[in-house]
Motif scaffolding. Sequence first.
Motif, PDB file in Angstrom:
ATOM      1  N   GLU A  18      11.219 -12.666   6.308  1.00  0.00           N
ATOM      2  CA  GLU A  18      12.768 -12.830   6.044  1.00  0.00           C
ATOM      3  C   GLU A  18      12.989 -14.012   6.492  1.00  0.00           C
ATOM      4  N   GLU A  76       6.110   2.376   0.067  1.00  0.00           N
ATOM      5  CA  GLU A  76       6.593   1.157   0.473  1.00  0.00           C
ATOM      6  C   GLU A  76       7.510   0.367  -0.664  1.00  0.00           C
ATOM      7  N   LYS A  91       7.054  -7.634   5.475  1.00  0.00           N
ATOM      8  CA  LYS A  91       8.122  -7.937   4.835  1.00  0.00           C
ATOM      9  C   LYS A  91       9.214  -8.847   5.625  1.00  0.00           C
ATOM     10  N   HIS A 148       3.765  -2.232   5.736  1.00  0.00           N
ATOM     11  CA  HIS A 148       4.265  -3.113   4.479  1.00  0.00           C
ATOM     12  C   HIS A 148       5.643  -3.669   5.186  1.00  0.00           C
ATOM     13  N   ASP A 149       6.528  -2.941   5.860  1.00  0.00           N
ATOM     14  CA  ASP A 149       7.798  -3.554   6.146  1.00  0.00           C
ATOM     15  C   ASP A 149       7.618  -4.319   7.541  1.00  0.00           C
TER      16      ASP A 149
END
Length: 362
Positions: A342, A184, A338, A334-335
């Motif tokens: 945003e 990650e 994330k 994880h993404d």
Amino acid sequence: MKKAIITGVTGQDGSYLAELLIEKGYDVHGIIRRSSVDYRERIAHLEGNPQFHLHYGDLIDSTSLISVIAMVRPDEIYNLAAQSHVQVSFDVPEYTADVVATGVLRVLEAVRMCGLADTCKIYQASTSELYGKVEEVPQSETTPFHPYSPYAVAKQYGFWIVKEYREAYNMFCCSGILFNHESERRGETFVTRKITLAAARIAQGKQEKLYLGNLSSLRDWGYAKDYVECMWLILQNDKPEDFVIATGVQHSVREFCQLAFHEAGIELEFKGEGMDEKGYDKATGKVVIEVSPDFYRPTDVVNLWGDPTKAKTELGWNPAKTSFEELVKIMVQHDMKKVAVERAGEYVACNLEEYLEKGVVK
Ligand code: NAP
Ligand code: G4F
């Protein structure tokens, strides 16, 4: 308390290695470059730890290396710093050679000049890219090298100069020939992270399409956190030797896409061939992956598959600790988080993919 210097401490591997060495009770000294922007995200959580220290330096600046090494007088040096992007090495071959090849020599000479040749152990971050246009599958410590990019040719110099200093000056210096390892924390322009971030953004309606190069390229992908353990083990071995670090399992870029998009909730179907191949979202029929010539390399390494038997038997390292499926899951999960936070417009404002699509940044 043992003292270690890590060059490339702000990178993916440097940050995991710093954590590992701190856990093991080391005093860790990282070398960082001055930058006009904050690039210390991967090590921010370590700053303020009394076992963690940062020093300015650069692999193309001998004076800085000598001064840090003379001041710290380390027991171990992990030389991880590099211009590590293979495609970028075609754009900046001379700089890549300076950091990746001559930089290794500068570290070795600095150790000798500081009178530490007999006491300081050195780990050199070597690479499976040395096998390049492969002459054998899978690749082991005895497979001949055939480097196939400016980056790989520079790393070949690094490998041989380490071996030379080991034999000429009896120094404890070793190369870990590491196959691709991801996480990650992987840089966002390496193919795995580019895919996991895009899968997350497409799943959340924040990106339309992902543009990639050679979907058939094969890699032996492991988890970076497992690989830094092996770097440490290589320096704890009785004798200085070089080791292949890999999982022994191989997948294509296309397979990585399929699994990553599946983790993000999108089932992919690929149709077409070569430059006309496209990845479709089975549920909507929309094209979400296209092939772009911008991401093809003048020469590409297409069949990396490592044999980790030596590391397993001689160092007791476990190449199967994190499976390919677990690795992809860790990165996508994880993404997904994330990308979810945003802010609207943030991705568009600093949208690397937009530049990538225009072929400005590889
Ligand atoms: P990375 O994330 O790209 O990190 C590279 C590090 O090197 C960064 O900290 C970077 O600092 C630093 N650096 C670059 N140029 C420098 C210079 N001139 N002087 C000092 N520091 C410099 O790479 P990584 O994935 O962690 O890989 C670590 C090492 O293993 C590299 O040598 C790479 O070539 C090698 N390797 C990686 C893999 C892999 O799959 N990850 C496999 C085999 C070998 P900035 O933050 O300032 O840019
Ligand atoms: O993720 P990559 O850029 O990694 P590559 O070239 O294998 O290099 C990495 O691993 C090496 C170890 O073998 C390290 F020494 C090196 O420092 C670095 O960490 O590309 C992997 C494959 C390549 O064949 C590339 O052509 O994926 C293919 N690919 C297809 N589309 C792409 C893309 N690579 C990138 N970066 N971006 C694409 O769009």
